[in-house]
Design a protein around this motif. Structure first.
Motif, PDB file in Angstrom:
ATOM      1  N   ILE A  14     -11.530 -40.437  -5.465  1.00 29.09           N
ATOM      2  CA  ILE A  14     -11.315 -40.878  -6.847  1.00 29.09           C
ATOM      3  C   ILE A  14     -11.977 -42.222  -7.133  1.00 29.09           C
ATOM      4  CG2 ILE A  14      -9.086 -41.954  -6.282  1.00 29.09           C
ATOM      5  CD1 ILE A  14      -8.168 -41.058  -9.133  1.00 29.09           C
ATOM      6  N   ILE A  15     -12.495 -42.326  -8.343  1.00 30.33           N
ATOM      7  CA  ILE A  15     -13.038 -43.577  -8.874  1.00 30.33           C
ATOM      8  C   ILE A  15     -12.433 -43.721 -10.264  1.00 30.33           C
ATOM      9  CG2 ILE A  15     -15.121 -44.638  -9.855  1.00 30.33           C
ATOM     10  CD1 ILE A  15     -15.484 -44.706  -6.975  1.00 30.33           C
ATOM     11  N   VAL A  16     -12.111 -44.952 -10.646  1.00 34.20           N
ATOM     12  CA  VAL A  16     -11.557 -45.147 -11.978  1.00 34.20           C
ATOM     13  C   VAL A  16     -12.381 -46.211 -12.687  1.00 34.20           C
ATOM     14  CG1 VAL A  16      -9.521 -45.825 -13.285  1.00 34.20           C
ATOM     15  CG2 VAL A  16      -9.267 -44.517 -11.186  1.00 34.20           C
ATOM     16  N   ASN A  17     -12.649 -45.954 -13.941  1.00 32.22           N
ATOM     17  CA  ASN A  17     -13.406 -46.905 -14.728  1.00 32.22           C
ATOM     18  C   ASN A  17     -12.641 -47.142 -16.018  1.00 32.22           C
ATOM     19  OD1 ASN A  17     -16.076 -47.099 -16.866  1.00 32.22           O
ATOM     20  ND2 ASN A  17     -15.984 -48.404 -15.082  1.00 32.22           N
ATOM     21  N   GLN A  18     -12.728 -48.362 -16.535  1.00 32.21           N
ATOM     22  CA  GLN A  18     -12.065 -48.609 -17.803  1.00 32.21           C
ATOM     23  C   GLN A  18     -13.097 -48.762 -18.893  1.00 32.21           C
ATOM     24  OE1 GLN A  18     -10.110 -52.346 -18.831  1.00 32.21           O
ATOM     25  NE2 GLN A  18      -8.222 -51.215 -19.022  1.00 32.21           N
ATOM     26  N   VAL A  19     -12.782 -48.209 -20.052  1.00 37.11           N
ATOM     27  CA  VAL A  19     -13.734 -48.302 -21.147  1.00 37.11           C
ATOM     28  C   VAL A  19     -12.989 -48.697 -22.406  1.00 37.11           C
ATOM     29  CG1 VAL A  19     -13.532 -45.796 -21.502  1.00 37.11           C
ATOM     30  CG2 VAL A  19     -15.434 -47.006 -22.521  1.00 37.11           C
ATOM     31  N   GLN A  20     -13.622 -49.561 -23.175  1.00 36.43           N
ATOM     32  CA  GLN A  20     -13.059 -49.892 -24.476  1.00 36.43           C
ATOM     33  C   GLN A  20     -13.694 -48.947 -25.482  1.00 36.43           C
ATOM     34  OE1 GLN A  20     -13.167 -53.996 -25.622  1.00 36.43           O
ATOM     35  NE2 GLN A  20     -11.769 -53.577 -27.324  1.00 36.43           N
ATOM     36  N   ALA A  21     -12.849 -48.125 -26.102  1.00 38.01           N
ATOM     37  CA  ALA A  21     -13.370 -47.093 -26.992  1.00 38.01           C
ATOM     38  C   ALA A  21     -13.544 -47.644 -28.395  1.00 38.01           C
ATOM     39  CB  ALA A  21     -12.412 -45.908 -26.994  1.00 38.01           C
ATOM     40  N   ALA A  22     -14.019 -46.781 -29.278  1.00 42.62           N
ATOM     41  CA  ALA A  22     -14.306 -47.202 -30.647  1.00 42.62           C
ATOM     42  C   ALA A  22     -13.051 -47.686 -31.361  1.00 42.62           C
ATOM     43  CB  ALA A  22     -14.949 -46.050 -31.416  1.00 42.62           C
ATOM     44  N   ASP A  23     -11.888 -47.160 -30.961  1.00 46.04           N
ATOM     45  CA  ASP A  23     -10.646 -47.608 -31.609  1.00 46.04           C
ATOM     46  C   ASP A  23     -10.159 -48.955 -31.080  1.00 46.04           C
ATOM     47  OD1 ASP A  23      -9.688 -47.012 -29.113  1.00 46.04           O
ATOM     48  OD2 ASP A  23      -8.463 -45.309 -29.717  1.00 46.04           O
ATOM     49  N   GLY A  24     -10.924 -49.578 -30.213  1.00 47.81           N
ATOM     50  CA  GLY A  24     -10.565 -50.887 -29.688  1.00 47.81           C
ATOM     51  C   GLY A  24      -9.644 -50.822 -28.485  1.00 47.81           C
TER      52      GLY A  24
ATOM     53  N   LYS B 176      -8.316 -49.688 -24.682  1.00 41.40           N
ATOM     54  CA  LYS B 176      -8.972 -49.490 -23.391  1.00 41.40           C
ATOM     55  C   LYS B 176      -8.361 -48.291 -22.698  1.00 41.40           C
ATOM     56  CE  LYS B 176     -10.264 -54.284 -22.698  1.00 41.40           C
ATOM     57  NZ  LYS B 176      -9.913 -55.534 -22.041  1.00 41.40           N
ATOM     58  N   TYR B 177      -9.190 -47.489 -22.123  1.00 44.31           N
ATOM     59  CA  TYR B 177      -8.723 -46.286 -21.437  1.00 44.31           C
ATOM     60  C   TYR B 177      -9.207 -46.276 -19.998  1.00 44.31           C
ATOM     61  CZ  TYR B 177      -7.757 -44.695 -26.169  1.00 44.31           C
ATOM     62  OH  TYR B 177      -7.269 -44.593 -27.444  1.00 44.31           O
ATOM     63  N   HIS B 178      -8.342 -45.780 -19.117  1.00 43.71           N
ATOM     64  CA  HIS B 178      -8.758 -45.552 -17.736  1.00 43.71           C
ATOM     65  C   HIS B 178      -9.320 -44.155 -17.640  1.00 43.71           C
ATOM     66  CE1 HIS B 178      -5.744 -48.768 -16.523  1.00 43.71           C
ATOM     67  NE2 HIS B 178      -6.924 -49.189 -16.129  1.00 43.71           N
TER      68      HIS B 178
ATOM     69  N   ASN C 243      -5.830 -39.931 -19.488  1.00 49.76           N
ATOM     70  CA  ASN C 243      -4.465 -39.695 -19.925  1.00 49.76           C
ATOM     71  C   ASN C 243      -4.292 -40.359 -21.288  1.00 49.76           C
ATOM     72  OD1 ASN C 243      -1.548 -39.885 -20.208  1.00 49.76           O
ATOM     73  ND2 ASN C 243      -1.538 -39.146 -18.103  1.00 49.76           N
ATOM     74  N   TYR C 244      -4.173 -39.518 -22.329  1.00 51.98           N
ATOM     75  CA  TYR C 244      -3.978 -40.047 -23.671  1.00 51.98           C
ATOM     76  C   TYR C 244      -2.499 -40.028 -23.999  1.00 51.98           C
ATOM     77  CZ  TYR C 244      -9.016 -39.697 -24.405  1.00 51.98           C
ATOM     78  OH  TYR C 244     -10.370 -39.848 -24.303  1.00 51.98           O
ATOM     79  N   GLU C 245      -1.845 -41.156 -23.819  1.00 53.72           N
ATOM     80  CA  GLU C 245      -0.422 -41.300 -24.133  1.00 53.72           C
ATOM     81  C   GLU C 245       0.412 -40.173 -23.537  1.00 53.72           C
ATOM     82  OE1 GLU C 245      -0.762 -41.505 -28.362  1.00 53.72           O
ATOM     83  OE2 GLU C 245      -0.875 -43.678 -28.332  1.00 53.72           O
ATOM     84  N   GLY C 246       0.215 -39.936 -22.260  1.00 55.84           N
ATOM     85  CA  GLY C 246       1.024 -38.935 -21.577  1.00 55.84           C
ATOM     86  C   GLY C 246       0.386 -37.558 -21.549  1.00 55.84           C
ATOM     87  N   GLU C 247      -0.615 -37.349 -22.364  1.00 59.78           N
ATOM     88  CA  GLU C 247      -1.292 -36.045 -22.358  1.00 59.78           C
ATOM     89  C   GLU C 247      -2.524 -36.144 -21.462  1.00 59.78           C
ATOM     90  OE1 GLU C 247      -4.149 -33.414 -25.323  1.00 59.78           O
ATOM     91  OE2 GLU C 247      -3.627 -35.487 -25.762  1.00 59.78           O
ATOM     92  N   MET C 248      -2.530 -35.331 -20.401  1.00 61.67           N
ATOM     93  CA  MET C 248      -3.683 -35.376 -19.508  1.00 61.67           C
ATOM     94  C   MET C 248      -4.775 -34.476 -20.045  1.00 61.67           C
ATOM     95  SD  MET C 248      -5.369 -36.492 -17.084  1.00 61.67           S
ATOM     96  CE  MET C 248      -4.292 -37.748 -16.496  1.00 61.67           C
ATOM     97  N   PHE C 249      -5.932 -35.041 -20.241  1.00 58.35           N
ATOM     98  CA  PHE C 249      -7.026 -34.282 -20.822  1.00 58.35           C
ATOM     99  C   PHE C 249      -8.209 -34.318 -19.868  1.00 58.35           C
ATOM    100  CE2 PHE C 249     -10.658 -33.801 -23.772  1.00 58.35           C
ATOM    101  CZ  PHE C 249     -10.286 -32.600 -24.355  1.00 58.35           C
ATOM    102  N   ILE C 250      -8.668 -33.145 -19.462  1.00 57.78           N
ATOM    103  CA  ILE C 250      -9.830 -33.100 -18.575  1.00 57.78           C
ATOM    104  C   ILE C 250     -11.063 -32.849 -19.426  1.00 57.78           C
ATOM    105  CG2 ILE C 250     -10.874 -32.006 -16.564  1.00 57.78           C
ATOM    106  CD1 ILE C 250      -8.100 -31.387 -15.577  1.00 57.78           C
ATOM    107  N   ILE C 251     -11.860 -33.868 -19.525  1.00 57.91           N
ATOM    108  CA  ILE C 251     -13.023 -33.801 -20.412  1.00 57.91           C
ATOM    109  C   ILE C 251     -14.047 -32.811 -19.876  1.00 57.91           C
ATOM    110  CG2 ILE C 251     -14.941 -35.149 -21.364  1.00 57.91           C
ATOM    111  CD1 ILE C 251     -12.989 -37.610 -21.099  1.00 57.91           C
ATOM    112  N   GLU C 252     -14.330 -32.926 -18.591  1.00 55.60           N
ATOM    113  CA  GLU C 252     -15.316 -31.989 -18.054  1.00 55.60           C
ATOM    114  C   GLU C 252     -15.214 -31.887 -16.541  1.00 55.60           C
ATOM    115  OE1 GLU C 252     -19.123 -33.489 -19.296  1.00 55.60           O
ATOM    116  OE2 GLU C 252     -19.055 -35.165 -17.907  1.00 55.60           O
TER     117      GLU C 252
END
Ligand SMILES: *[C@@H]1O[C@H](CO)[C@@H](O)[C@H](O)[C@H]1NC(C)=O
Ligand SMILES: *[C@@H]1O[C@H](CO)[C@@H](O)[C@H](O)[C@H]1NC(C)=O
Length: 775
Positions: free
Chosen positions: A426-436, A438-440, A456-465
């Motif tokens: 596992i690798i984790v990166n943080q990004v500041q999105a357009a809404d300001g 920060k997401y891991h 993980n969007y507020e408890g919802e795990m979303f697998i982008i790809e």
């Protein structure tokens, strides 16, 4: 095989549905990216294997890569460019000796590079297993050349003897900390610091009990510490639990830590750690009795914050073979540190002659606190180094290095649990999105050579790809991230791949770009492109939490492709949705089509069988995707189908039926006869091979027109768990795993769920069936 399979699928249906409700265990990645050489920059060298050690030299713009008997210096920006390499092979004599000790000359008696660290003078420290006789050396990179200095330092205790054994090490202020086993048999585990004073663990099962070392990291805990604390080194591993009241061997996950300034004790614990403390780490995965086993960790720290806010992301896999779940748990460094600094200890109590029970220690704890680093309180009492520690403190820690309390992850549950390809790294990166915000973003390597990207969007795990990096699939053995290049590097036994954090160009439409919910990507209205956030000049459309594609401008109308059919002929109109979460629907001249025996909805298109005049018209393939904010429909493909000669475009004419009722010509009859004969042969072959069930096995299926049975069969391979419940006999259970090779284009060619023969693999499809009723 498949009648049975489909049977078991229906059987398991109710069970699976309840599972589905409880947890998104089968979470499907929204996009599956099959292997393609353009997915990543790749490096591999003919005849060289086991690319599992990496050192980022951002100062030199290099990725230094350790493999079997070789070290490479690759261009950090494009690893397919090799700048230099150096061989480090075992000698004939070493190989001979290794072989005489009973090891395999082809595999074990080679030199596997296991340690690569940068030293303070900008050289590198490198160790290899060296035919079961580990050795270390210094290496430099000058004038575009890698050079080994041939110092031949003893690598015992630094590097494993056995290339198959797990180990870990870090270089911190020029001192090597290593966790491995230090004897030929691999039976003497050690956590040691080699310099300035060599310090190691006590050889005792209460300290380390058949451990499997995973990872190591340092924490600058002396930084503005009010208590005058020391920096620490943390080690993650799994081991057989000494404290378990059980008959069978139970493996547990652990974190241990030592203080950087530890010099060992004066009499007790001479040259041994006086600060070795360990605790159990839990990652409670539902439905599991046995603890999950730690496989990798990633230390994530916000550069703007203190060390206490750092997080450890860890990958866990089950202890028993019966489960195929993997999990990611996240821990606060401050929680771990608190357990060591304030927690209770466990102590052994003899119960019967040969049995020891471990219970919480509730007696007096000596001062200074056993296992603590030298701090201000100790210094005030004249104890300025570990050599000054009283015997009482040392004896205590020698007997009781285990904390009573286990470390719990944030939220006391995993951040991600998923069935399917086992997680490895596992690798984790943080990004500041357009809404300001920060997401891991988690990048999880798997046994199947894929990397999952999940948020993980507020408890919802979303697998982008899920991107396939290696073909054939090879377990990912190492992953690194460079914040200078913004690239991920993944190594396997067969090669190394380099990928960016996001490939936004994979989304061709605004809707796809927004529904992808990738925090790195947004839609540029002016350029009509899905672009990388930080490279954008303008404001972008992005909706991470809701996937709100209403923000998108209207899409350009699709240009129809012309297709022709013959009366009685068959035609396939291709259509692949960019998303695994979407369903496709078809309409003709504006009205929705329903699947029938003649109109078959496949995962990658529409099949028109035995065409007639009524089949002509304007066809549209719609992709319907739900997100939190609504249901979105886009036209993915459009076709104008007319009667006439063979069409152009990319629809495929299938098996045009000879015109039997045309003017009777002898030639036709011959052709038909030949066709019939070959068809019969094909059929027979298929029955023989078991590709088609015999009629008495599965009556439903053989009601299909026998004429195109073969084509049908072939197409069925393409139609695993696609969206349409009506197609059950066609869809469920017919995919026997061969589908991977046959897909074209960006189709969702693989998904973890399809990779097993296990009947439970079709579970994801149930979600679709479930959804069907909602439409
Ligand atoms: C090295 O790679 C080969 C080829 O893939 C593999 O069979 C072997 O198990 C690997 N050895 C180790 C020690 O990982
Ligand atoms: C990369 O990370 C290191 C710490 O790991 C930090 O010192 C450095 O500033 C970072 N560089 C960039 C470009 O973010």
């Amino acid at each position: 095989m498949h009648p049975l399979l489909s049977l078991s699928v229906f059987w398991l249906l109710p069970l699976a549905l309840t599972l589905e409700e409880d947890s998104p265990l089968d979470s499907v990645p929204r996009r599956s990216v099959p292997y393609h050489q353009d997915n990543a920059h790749l490096f591999r060298e003919e005849g060289v294997f086991n690319y599992s050690t990496m050192l980022l030299r951002e100062d030199l713009n290099l990725l230094v890569l350790g493999a079997r008997e070789a070290v490479y210096a690759l261009d950090l920006k494009d690893i397919s460019k090799k700048h230099a390499s150096v061989k480090w092979e075992v000698t004939q004599k070493q190989e001979e000796e290794c072989k005489n000790k009973g090891k395999d000359p082809e595999t074990e008696c080679k030199n596997y590079i296991r340690i690569l660290h940068k030293t303070e003078d900008n050289r590198m420290y490198v160790c290899g297993t060296n035919a079961f006789d580990p050795e270390c050396d210094y290496m430099s990179y000058t004038d575009g050349m890698l050079t080994l200095e041939k110092k031949a330092e003893d690598g015992k205790g630094k590097c494993p003897f056995d290339p198959f054994q797990r180990y870990t090490s870090i270089m911190f202020e020029n001192n090597l900390y290593s966790a491995t086993s230090m004897n030929f048999l691999g039976s003497e585990p050690v956590l040691m610091r080699s310099s300035p004073v060599s310090i190691r663990t006590e050889f005792k099962s209460s300290w380390l009990n058949e451990p499997n070392f995973i990872s190591m990291t340092q924490m600058p805990e002396s930084e503005s510490s009010a208590e005058g604390d020391d920096d620490k080194v943390y080690v993650f591993f799994s081991e057989t639990a000494v404290e378990c009241d059980c008959y069978n061997k139970l493996v547990v996950s652990r974190v241990a830590r030592v203080c950087k300034g530890d010099l060992g004790g004066q009499r007790t614990l001479q040259k041994k750690w006086t600060s070795f403390l360990k605790a159990r780490m839990d990652c409670p995965v539902l439905e599991s009795q046995l603890p999950y086993i730690i496989q990798d960790t990633y230390r994530w720290c916000d550069p703007q914050q203190r060390w206490k806010d750092c997080l450890f992301f860890a990958v866990f896999t089950p202890q028993s073979e019966t489960s195929d779940l993997s999990a990611v748990c996240v821990y606060r460094v401050s929680d771990i540190s608190r357990v060591f600094a304030e927690g209770k200890y466990k102590t052994p109590v003899p119960v019967e002659t040969s049995f020891v029970k471990w219970v919480m220690y509730s007696g007096d704890v000596p001062f200074p606190r056993p296992g603590a680093c030298i701090d201000n309180a100790a210094r005030e009492k004249g104890i300025t180094q570990t050599l000054d520690l009283p015997d009482r403190t040392l004896q205590f820690i020698k007997d009781r290095p285990l904390m009573d309390q286990a470390i719990q992850p944030i939220g006391e549950k995993p951040l991600l649990v998923r069935r399917g390809a086992t997680f490895t790294r596992i690798i984790v990166n943080q990004v500041q999105a357009a809404d300001g915000n920060k997401y891991h973003v988690m990048f999880v390597g798997t046994e199947k050579g894929t990397v999952l990207k999940a948020v993980n969007y507020e408890g919802e795990m979303f697998i982008i790809e899920e991107v396939q990096l290696f073909e054939p699939p090879e377990p990912i053995k190492i992953m690194k991230f460079s914040n200078v290049t913004g690239q991920l590097y993944a190594g396997s036994d067969e090669g190394v791949a380099q990928i960016p954090l996001a490939t936004c160009e994979r989304s061709l439409s605004c809707m796809d770009c927004v529904l992808a919910r990738d925090p790195y990507c947004g839609w540029d209205k002016a350029d009509r492109k899905c672009v990388f956030l930080s490279s954008a000049q303008r404001e972008l459309i992005q909706s991470l939490k809701d996937g709100d594609a209403n923000l998108c401008p209207d899409a350009d109308p699709a240009k129809p492709v012309n297709e022709s059919i013959w009366p009685g002929g068959n035609l396939k109109l291709r259509c692949t949705s960019p998303s695994n979460l979407a369903k496709t629907a078809w309409e003709r001249d504006g009205s929705p089509l329903t699947p029938s025996a003649r109109l078959q909805f496949l995962r990658d298109g529409l099949l028109i069988l035995n065409a007639s005049d009524s089949d002509t018209g304007r066809y549209r393939c719609l992709s319907v995707e739900r997100s939190k904010s609504g249901k979105y429909t886009t036209a993915v493909a459009e076709y104008q189908v007319s009667m006439g000669p063979a069409g152009s475009g990319d629809g495929t004419l299938i098996f045009p039926r000879a015109r039997v009722d045309g003017p009777s010509v002898a030639g036709y009859q011959v052709v038909i006869a030949l066709l019939v004969v070959s068809l019969l042969a094909l059929l027979a072959w298929n029955f023989y091979k078991g590709h088609i069930p015999l009629p008495w096995n599965c009556g439903k299926k053989t009601t299909e027109q026998s004429q195109n049975t073969h084509e049908q069969e072939d197409l069925n391979q393409h139609a695993p768990r696609s969206a349409f419940a009506e197609e059950k006999p066609l869809v469920l259970g017919t995919d026997n795993g061969r589908s991977n090779n046959n897909h074209t284009g960006g189709a969702a060619a693989f998904s973890a769920a399809e990779e097993h023969d296990d009947p439970t693999v079709t579970l994801p499809s149930l979600k679709y069936i479930d959804d069907e009723s909602e439409i």
